[in-house]
Every structure is written in C-alpha cells, then in structure tokens.
Motif scaffolding. Structure first.
Motif, PDB file in Angstrom:
ATOM      1  N   UNK A  84       0.749  -1.341  -0.024  1.00 26.74           N
ATOM      2  CA  UNK A  84      -0.028   0.015  -0.011  1.00 26.74           C
ATOM      3  C   UNK A  84       0.876   1.207   0.040  1.00 26.74           C
ATOM      4  N   UNK A  85       1.929   1.374   0.728  1.00 28.70           N
ATOM      5  CA  UNK A  85       2.826   2.663   0.898  1.00 28.70           C
ATOM      6  C   UNK A  85       3.624   2.684  -0.591  1.00 28.70           C
ATOM      7  N   UNK A  86       3.845   1.569  -1.209  1.00 26.39           N
ATOM      8  CA  UNK A  86       4.458   1.795  -2.573  1.00 26.39           C
ATOM      9  C   UNK A  86       3.528   2.278  -3.566  1.00 26.39           C
ATOM     10  N   UNK A  87       2.052   1.853  -3.374  1.00 31.46           N
ATOM     11  CA  UNK A  87       1.127   2.409  -4.262  1.00 31.46           C
ATOM     12  C   UNK A  87       0.865   3.991  -4.212  1.00 31.46           C
ATOM     13  N   UNK A  88       0.889   4.290  -2.867  1.00 31.58           N
ATOM     14  CA  UNK A  88       0.925   5.635  -2.645  1.00 31.58           C
ATOM     15  C   UNK A  88       1.986   6.316  -3.226  1.00 31.58           C
ATOM     16  N   UNK A  89       3.483   5.798  -3.031  1.00 33.12           N
ATOM     17  CA  UNK A  89       4.532   6.556  -3.564  1.00 33.12           C
ATOM     18  C   UNK A  89       4.247   6.683  -5.109  1.00 33.12           C
ATOM     19  N   UNK A  90       3.964   5.612  -5.892  1.00 30.35           N
ATOM     20  CA  UNK A  90       3.717   5.931  -7.303  1.00 30.35           C
ATOM     21  C   UNK A  90       2.690   6.904  -7.448  1.00 30.35           C
ATOM     22  N   UNK A  91       1.703   7.165  -6.627  1.00 32.83           N
ATOM     23  CA  UNK A  91       0.796   8.147  -7.037  1.00 32.83           C
ATOM     24  C   UNK A  91       1.389   9.648  -6.745  1.00 32.83           C
TER      25      UNK A  91
END
Length: 330
Positions: A160-167
């Motif tokens: 989830x944290x990586x998902x946010x980083x991409x955003x």
C-alpha cells in the motif's frame, strides 16, 4: 526501516496554488444500462483541503472517482482540475492528478525500484529527475532498504505504501486515495494517515474514500455522503452530526439471525433507523438508556442471543446510518 512520512517538502515541488477551487465536478451523470450510477454529482476541492467521499458499496464512489481521474467518460457534466477540463483521451490537466486506486497498481514480480522507474517513464520524467525523485519517495515511504526486493515479498502494508509512492511520484496537485488503508498493519495505517495530514497541510488537495469512519473524522475537512449515485449530504463532520439532532447510536452484537433481529426492531418505539453491520444490528434512538429494556425484550422473545451492547452519542456513523439506512461497511 520504519515508514516515513510522505511530505510535500521532500517529495513534491508544489507550484503556487490558486485561490479558486483546484478541482471541481459539476452535474456529473453516468449510466450503465438501467443503473444510474452517478446522478447529478457536483463537488469541489480546494488547495490544502481533504474531501471525504463516503458511501455504502454500490453507491457510485468508484464511478465518480474514475470520472474525476479522467479514466471514464461521463454521460453529462464536467470536471476541471487545475484549470483544465478532464476527459479520457486528453492529456490536459492529467499531470495535476495522482490516483491511488483501491486495487494495487503495482507489479509484484518487479522490485520497488523497478516499479517506480517504470511509472516515472510513463510520466515522461527525465532520467536524472526520476532518479532523485525515486530516492526521495522510497525514503519517505520507508522502503529504501527494500528497494531491490521483489514486491511479491512485501507485506500488505508495504504494498500500500508503494502504491501511494507511485501516486506521488510526479508531484500531483490533487491526490485521489481510494480506500488506501485496506488490509494494512496498524503501523503502516498510521503512517498513511499522518502522510495525508501532512500533504494537506502543505497545500495538496486530497480526495479520500474509506470504509473506516474514524479515518474520515480524523482527516477530512469536508465530507460528501453519496448513496444511489447522488450526494445526499455535504459538510464538515460537525455540521453533518448536528443535522440529526441528539439521537444516539445503539450497536448490539448478537448470535442468530441479524436480519430477524433488525426486522423485530423496525416497529419499536423511539427507533428511527435500523441497519445490519457484520454480526450486529445498529439502531438510532432518541434515548438509548430508556429504550434499552424494550429492545432487550423484543430480541429475547426469539432464539437470538444478545452479546455486547454499546450506546454512543451522535457521531458521523450515526449520520451515515440516518441518511442511507446502511452501515458504512455494507
């Protein structure tokens, strides 16, 4: 390494924010056959504001978000972000939007580093800028020490944290977060919430959906409640709560048929709304303590076994139940 905070200062170069609404949707409509998924939805989000969009499953949240992000064509209405009209197939204004979908948009067979490099290339970022930004993003989401590991080895919270980083990689001015804390551990969940608070404080506009009412109460400056494709109420948490007066929320955990229990309470005196939530029924009542003996009597006349009973003062959950007749997690 513990997760860092996704701060604008280290990850984003936010341009000067205008006084007008950063994002505005006007009169949105979308049909899928006979289903009117989005029915005259209008909302706006200002710079530095976190707007919560809450609704039960099937209420139209995901369709609305898809239109706002330019992924889905509306049948009617307009969307503007940072002064540009947003439509599928158009690149104008899209660089101002960061979308973090509910479904993980990452590649599990790649490392975090490789995922971020891939998305940086899609954004058209120059290689030197991308390298610097990736280092910063990995640091603040707490994945620098795992950047070379395949994402398939990550925990749910790390993904989830990586998902946010991409955003956040391309420095958007509007960040759309669709239930970003689903399935995460408490440490990652708190890090995500702190990050949203910081991003808002530093000028980013955030559109946030969640099935956790406490998150909406903590983060959101304004909240829109959507049901059956229509925004039926909007305001601050305090304004929405005051709209239902002094009704109390009674939550009763039971064993047996929750539907039968809910049916028995629908005609009870002083009960204005009844909903089912997991293995419990949730009631709105004018006076919980005074109504409790009658509630127990009605439920005890059946094979239903009563577990815990919790009575609380009016809150956002009670507002949601009153307006939609459903619990948020339905």
């Amino acid at each position: 390494m513990s997760p860092g905070r996704l701060t604008v200062g280290t990850v984003l170069s936010v341009s000067t924010l205008i006084d007008a609404h950063l994002a505005q949707a006007s009169g949105l409509h979308k049909r899928f056959g006979d289903i009117h998924a989005v029915n005259d939805v209008s909302l706006h989000i200002d710079p530095g504001e976190t707007y919560g969009l809450l609704g039960p499953n099937g209420a139209g949240k995901t369709t609305t978000i898809s239109i706002l992000a330019g992924l889905l064509e509306a049948d009617g209405g307009t969307v503007e972000v940072a002064g540009a009209q947003i439509r599928p197939g158009s690149t104008r204004g899209r660089e101002a939007i960061g979308l973090v979908p509910q479904d993980l948009a990452i590649y599990p067979d790649l490392t975090a580093d490789e995922n971020l490099k891939f998305f940086a290339s899609l954004y058209g970022m120059p290689k030197n800028d991308a390298k610097t930004r990736i280092d910063e993003v990995l640091d603040v989401i707490g994945l620098s020490d795992r950047r070379k590991d395949r994402v398939s080895t990550y925990s749910g919270g790390m993904k989830r944290r990586l998902n946010i980083g991409i955003g956040l990689l391309h420095s958007p001015r509007l960040l759309i977060l669709d239930e970003p804390t689903v399935g995460v551990d408490p440490q990652s969940r708190n890090a995500i919430l702190e990050s949203v608070e910081t991003l808002s404080e530093e000028g980013m506009a955030v559109l946030y959906t969640t099935h956790y009412m406490e998150e909406a109460e903590r983060l959101c400056d304004r909240i829109g409640i959507i049901d059956s494709g229509t925004v039926i109420a909007e305001g601050t948490a305090a304004e929405l709560t005051s709209s239902i007066g002094e009704q109390e929320r009674m939550r009763i955990e039971i064993s047996g048929s929750v539907d039968e229990a809910a049916h028995r309470m629908e005609s009870a005196e002083g009960i204005s709304d009844v909903a089912v939530e997991d293995r419990a029924i949730v009631l709105l009542t004018d006076d919980g303590s005074r109504r409790l003996p009658d509630v127990i009597r009605r439920l005890s006349d059946t094979d239903i076994q009563i577990g815990s009973i919790d009575i609380s003062r009016p809150d956002l959950e009670a507002v949601f139940l009153h307006l939609t007749g459903k619990a948020l997690r339905e």
